[in-house]
Design an enzyme around this catalytic site. Structure first.
Site, mmCIF file in Angstrom:
data_model
loop_
_atom_site.group_PDB
_atom_site.id
_atom_site.type_symbol
_atom_site.label_atom_id
_atom_site.label_comp_id
_atom_site.label_asym_id
_atom_site.label_seq_id
_atom_site.Cartn_x
_atom_site.Cartn_y
_atom_site.Cartn_z
ATOM 1 N N ASP A 67 2.974 -2.357 -9.030
ATOM 2 C CA ASP A 67 3.975 -2.641 -7.995
ATOM 3 C C ASP A 67 4.250 -4.130 -7.853
ATOM 4 O O ASP A 67 3.551 -4.963 -8.428
ATOM 5 C CB ASP A 67 3.534 -2.026 -6.654
ATOM 6 C CG ASP A 67 2.062 -2.273 -6.334
ATOM 7 O OD1 ASP A 67 1.471 -3.200 -6.912
ATOM 8 O OD2 ASP A 67 1.511 -1.545 -5.510
ATOM 9 N N ASN A 136 -4.204 3.764 4.546
ATOM 10 C CA ASN A 136 -3.545 5.027 4.880
ATOM 11 C C ASN A 136 -3.510 5.997 3.700
ATOM 12 O O ASN A 136 -2.832 7.010 3.742
ATOM 13 C CB ASN A 136 -2.116 4.757 5.378
ATOM 14 C CG ASN A 136 -1.270 4.014 4.346
ATOM 15 O OD1 ASN A 136 -1.702 3.825 3.210
ATOM 16 N ND2 ASN A 136 -0.077 3.599 4.733
ATOM 17 N N HIS A 138 -2.475 5.185 0.614
ATOM 18 C CA HIS A 138 -1.428 4.946 -0.386
ATOM 19 C C HIS A 138 -2.029 4.507 -1.718
ATOM 20 O O HIS A 138 -3.108 3.929 -1.773
ATOM 21 C CB HIS A 138 -0.345 3.980 0.123
ATOM 22 C CG HIS A 138 -0.686 2.524 0.140
ATOM 23 N ND1 HIS A 138 -0.290 1.684 1.153
ATOM 24 C CD2 HIS A 138 -1.349 1.738 -0.733
ATOM 25 C CE1 HIS A 138 -0.688 0.457 0.897
ATOM 26 N NE2 HIS A 138 -1.347 0.458 -0.248
ATOM 27 N N GLU A 143 3.734 5.295 -0.067
ATOM 28 C CA GLU A 143 3.282 5.428 1.311
ATOM 29 C C GLU A 143 3.264 6.896 1.748
ATOM 30 O O GLU A 143 3.953 7.728 1.156
ATOM 31 C CB GLU A 143 4.229 4.640 2.234
ATOM 32 C CG GLU A 143 4.283 3.141 1.942
ATOM 33 C CD GLU A 143 3.039 2.386 2.421
ATOM 34 O OE1 GLU A 143 1.961 2.985 2.555
ATOM 35 O OE2 GLU A 143 3.164 1.171 2.657
HETATM 36 C C1 GLP Z 1 -1.853 -2.882 -1.694
HETATM 37 C C2 GLP Z 1 -1.309 -2.515 -3.095
HETATM 38 C C3 GLP Z 1 -2.116 -1.415 -3.703
HETATM 39 C C4 GLP Z 1 -3.557 -1.662 -3.353
HETATM 40 C C5 GLP Z 1 -3.759 -1.375 -1.896
HETATM 41 C C6 GLP Z 1 -5.118 -1.733 -1.361
HETATM 42 O O1 GLP Z 1 -0.901 -3.044 -0.741
HETATM 43 N N1 GLP Z 1 0.045 -2.168 -3.157
HETATM 44 O O2 GLP Z 1 -1.874 -1.350 -5.080
HETATM 45 O O3 GLP Z 1 -4.381 -0.818 -4.092
HETATM 46 O O4 GLP Z 1 -2.723 -1.926 -1.132
HETATM 47 O O5 GLP Z 1 -5.269 -3.105 -1.180
HETATM 48 P P1 GLP Z 1 -6.670 -3.766 -0.937
HETATM 49 O O6 GLP Z 1 -7.453 -3.597 -2.182
HETATM 50 O O7 GLP Z 1 -6.373 -5.219 -0.652
HETATM 51 O O8 GLP Z 1 -7.288 -3.061 0.225
#
Ligand code: GLP
Length: 241
Positions: A67, A136, A138, A143
Site C-alpha cells: 500500500d 481493527n 485490517h 479496512e
Molecule cells: C498500517 C499499514 C499496514 C500495517 C498496519 C499495522 O496502517 N497499512 O500494512 O500492517 O497498519 O501497522 P503497525 O505495524 O504499525 O501496527
C-alpha cells in the site's frame, strides 16, 4: 494456519526474518510482497544484518508493497516508498528497479490500481506476502466494512487507523486520509502468507481473527481460507487467543 508464538518482539522479528531468508535462499528470484508499519521494522533490521554478514543476496529479488498513502511523493518521509528505502532497499543489494510501491501521486487512481494489479500478475504473483495487522484487523489498508475488496483500490482510512498512524505525521491534519492498497483478492493470490502481529493492544482482534467467523468486519479473518498461512506473533499478541 501454522502458528509460531515467540517470547517477545525481537524473537518474533528473528523468526519472520529467518522464514523470509529461507525463501530468498531457496528461490533467489522470489517475488516478495512487503509491508510497512512498526511491526516489520525489526524483521528488516535482521535481514539487513544477515546481508551485511554475507548470508543473503537480494540481487535477483523482486518486491511489491501492499500500500501507499494517496498524495504523498516517494521522497516524502511519511511515504511507504521512503519507509522501504530507509528500512531495507537502500541497505541491501536489491535492484531498486525491481521494487514496486503504488505511486501516491498518480493522476489517475483507477489506472494506477489496474496497472498495479496487472504488474503483480505479470510478475507471476507473490511467492510470499508479508502482512502486519491493524488494530481493527485490517490487512494492507483493507479496512473493516460490508465486503472484502477484491482488487487494488483507493480506500478511505478508518478512524481507528488514522488514530494509530497519526503519530508518524506532524499533525492529524496533514496525514492523508486515503490510500492505495492491494485488495483482499490480490493478497489471497500470494502462494504463501506470513502474518506478523505484536503487542497486547492487538490481542483481542487477533483472538477474533483466529477463533471468530470469517467476516469483512475483521478483514484478516479471511486468511483462514488461504491454504498456506503462517502466523508469527509474540506472546502478548496471543494473550487472548
Ligand atoms: C498500517 C499499514 C499496514 C500495517 C498496519 C499495522 O496502517 N497499512 O500494512 O500492517 O497498519 O501497522 P503497525 O505495524 O504499525 O501496527
Amino acid at each position: 494456519m501454522k502458528i509460531y508464538k515467540t517470547e517477545n518482539y525481537d524473537k518474533m522479528s528473528e523468526k519472520v526474518a529467518s522464514l523470509l531468508a529461507a525463501q530468498i535462499i531457496s528461490k533467489p528470484d522470489s517475488v516478495l510482497g512487503l509491508a510497512t508499519g512498526s511491526t516489520p521494522e525489526g524483521t528488516y533490521d535482521c535481514l539487513v544484518d544477515w546481508y551485511d554478514r554475507g548470508l543473503l543476496d537480494f540481487s535477483e529479488v523482486k518486491t511489491v508493497n501492499l500500500d501507499e498513502y494517496k498524495g504523498l511523493a516517494p521522497e516524502d518521509h511519511n511515504s511507504y516508498r521512503y519507509f522501504m528505502d530507509q528500512h531495507l532497499f537502500d541497505r541491501v543489494n536489491i535492484d531498486k528497479n525491481n521494487t514496486y510501491v503504488p505511486d501516491g501521486l498518480a493522476d489517475d487512481p483507477q489506472k494506477l490500481c489496474d496497472d498495479y494489479e496487472k504488474l503483480i500478475d505479470g510478475l507471476g504473483g507473490m511467492d510470499v506476502q508479508l502482512l502486519g495487522m491493524g488494530h481493527n484487523g485490517h490487512i494492507g489498508f483493507n479496512e473493516p466494512g460490508g465486503e472484502f475488496p477484491m482488487a487494488c483500490h483507493c480506500v478511505s482510512l478508518a478512524p481507528r487507523t488514522v488514530e494509530a498512524n497519526k503519530k508518524y505525521f506532524a499533525s492529524e491534519d496533514v496525514m492523508p486520509k486515503q490510500a492505495y492498497s492491494m485488495g483482499i483478492g490480490t493478497i489471497m493470490k500470494a502462494k504463501k502468507i506470513f502474518l506478523v502481529v505484536s503487542g497486547e493492544e492487538k490481542a483481542e482482534t487477533l483472538g477474533k481473527v483466529l477463533h471468530g467467523p470469517v467476516t469483512p468486519e475483521i478483514p484478516a479473518s479471511i486468511l483462514k481460507f488461504h491454504p498456506d498461512v503462517t502466523l508469527i506473533a509474540d506472546a502478548a499478541a496471543l494473550s487472548k487467543s
